[in-house]
Design an enzyme around this catalytic site. Structure first.
Site, PDB file in Angstrom:
ATOM      1  N   LYS A  31      -9.843   2.922 -16.355  1.00 40.19           N
ATOM      2  CA  LYS A  31     -10.387   1.587 -16.136  1.00 40.19           C
ATOM      3  C   LYS A  31     -10.653   0.854 -17.456  1.00 40.19           C
ATOM      4  O   LYS A  31     -10.519  -0.373 -17.529  1.00 40.19           O
ATOM      5  CB  LYS A  31     -11.669   1.677 -15.305  1.00 40.19           C
ATOM      6  CG  LYS A  31     -11.426   2.075 -13.844  1.00 40.19           C
ATOM      7  CD  LYS A  31     -10.482   1.119 -13.145  1.00 40.19           C
ATOM      8  CE  LYS A  31     -10.476   1.324 -11.631  1.00 40.19           C
ATOM      9  NZ  LYS A  31      -9.526   0.408 -10.948  1.00 40.19           N
TER      10      LYS A  31
ATOM     11  N   ASP B  18       0.858  -1.175   0.000  1.00 33.57           N
ATOM     12  CA  ASP B  18       0.000   0.000   0.000  1.00 33.57           C
ATOM     13  C   ASP B  18       0.899   1.230   0.000  1.00 33.57           C
ATOM     14  O   ASP B  18       2.034   1.178   0.487  1.00 33.57           O
ATOM     15  CB  ASP B  18      -0.906   0.000   1.241  1.00 33.57           C
ATOM     16  CG  ASP B  18      -2.032   1.021   1.146  1.00 33.57           C
ATOM     17  OD1 ASP B  18      -3.119   0.642   0.670  1.00 33.57           O
ATOM     18  OD2 ASP B  18      -1.823   2.181   1.536  1.00 33.57           O
TER      19      ASP B  18
ATOM     20  N   TYR C  49     -11.110   8.604 -14.743  1.00 31.95           N
ATOM     21  CA  TYR C  49     -11.249   7.306 -14.089  1.00 31.95           C
ATOM     22  C   TYR C  49     -11.806   6.267 -15.071  1.00 31.95           C
ATOM     23  O   TYR C  49     -11.306   5.145 -15.160  1.00 31.95           O
ATOM     24  CB  TYR C  49     -12.170   7.444 -12.881  1.00 31.95           C
ATOM     25  CG  TYR C  49     -12.360   6.184 -12.067  1.00 31.95           C
ATOM     26  CD1 TYR C  49     -11.398   5.769 -11.150  1.00 31.95           C
ATOM     27  CD2 TYR C  49     -13.520   5.420 -12.205  1.00 31.95           C
ATOM     28  CE1 TYR C  49     -11.581   4.625 -10.387  1.00 31.95           C
ATOM     29  CE2 TYR C  49     -13.712   4.275 -11.447  1.00 31.95           C
ATOM     30  CZ  TYR C  49     -12.735   3.880 -10.541  1.00 31.95           C
ATOM     31  OH  TYR C  49     -12.925   2.732  -9.796  1.00 31.95           O
TER      32      TYR C  49
END
Length: 246
Positions: free
Chosen positions: A158, A35, A154
């Site tokens: 994607k 992360d 976005y």
């Protein structure tokens, strides 16, 4: 389903990523959780370690940093003796209309989703090619299929991940490495539950199953694709959206 396998999940400190790494560990995989926030990665890994019998490790990693991604791969191989599963889950949002969107925000979203995923696919594939086995799962979104207003960057990112998935699958299939994608729809996470109640309800009403999904339901699709149950599946895009765009 994945007992004894070595897995890396990016962006695994919360939400869908957290559900993915938990389910993989519950089914026997040793997991490196990476992360951008090292403290969060280490804390969630420590928490999960108390729940499962497998090894779970947390480490910091900026997925847009080539060297950092390579080090994450090397860490998994050193700890577990190989790399069987790589899940590209790391992502960010910077929602805004095109008129108000900055180039910096556009580039940030594209870099994390596309550059980060490409670096992950490339680094993981180097190990998997030699082993002639492995499963890579890229986390796309139904936003990349239908597009959403206020999410041009976005949705573009994607959608790009679907192209990356299919091209990589064709490159790696002859070496026994599978590459697939998952496209979640409306899933109950901290991000979606921060939406105005009426907006969330309207989106739920458009779903044939009349409810939002859970992170665990997305994780189930990832577990399937990562396991040998999906041994003859590559280049596929699995929608987890309650039938929303069928």
């Amino acid at each position: 389903m994945v007992e004894g396998k070595a897995a890396v999940v990016t962006g695994g400190g919360q939400g869908i990523g957290l559900a993915i790494r938990r389910l993989l560990a519950q089914h026997g995989a040793n997991v490196v959780l990476v992360d951008v926030d090292p403290a969060r990665a280490e804390a969630t890994a420590e928490e999960l370690s108390a729940e499962v019998s497998t090894t779970v490790v947390g480490r910091g990693c900026e997925v847009t940093d080539e060297e950092a991604v390579n080090v994450a791969v090397d860490d998994a191989v050193t700890r577990f003796g190989g790399l069987d599963i790589w899940v590209n889950n790391a992502g960010i949002t910077r929602d805004a209309s095109m008129r108000k969107m900055s180039v910096a925000d556009f580039e940030a979203v594209m870099n994390v989703h596309l550059t980060g995923s490409w670096l992950g696919v490339r680094a993981a594939a180097e190990i998997m090619r030699e082993a002639e086995s492995g499963s890579i799962v890229n986390m796309s979104s139904l936003s990349g299929k239908s597009g959403n207003p206020g999410q041009t960057k976005y949705s573009a990112a994607k959608a790009g991940m679907v192209g990356l998935t299919k091209a990589a699958a064709k490159e790696l299939a002859h070496r026994g490495v599978r590459v697939n994608a998952v496209q979640p729809g409306l899933i109950r996470t901290a991000m979606t539950e921060a939406m105005p109640t009426d907006v969330f309800a309207a989106r739920e009403a458009d779903i044939p199953m009349k409810r939002a999904g859970t992170p665990e339901e997305v994780a189930g699709a990832v577990l399937f694709l990562a396991s040998d149950l999906a041994s003859y599946i590559t280049g596929a895009v699995v929608e987890v959206g309650g039938g929303r765009l069928m």
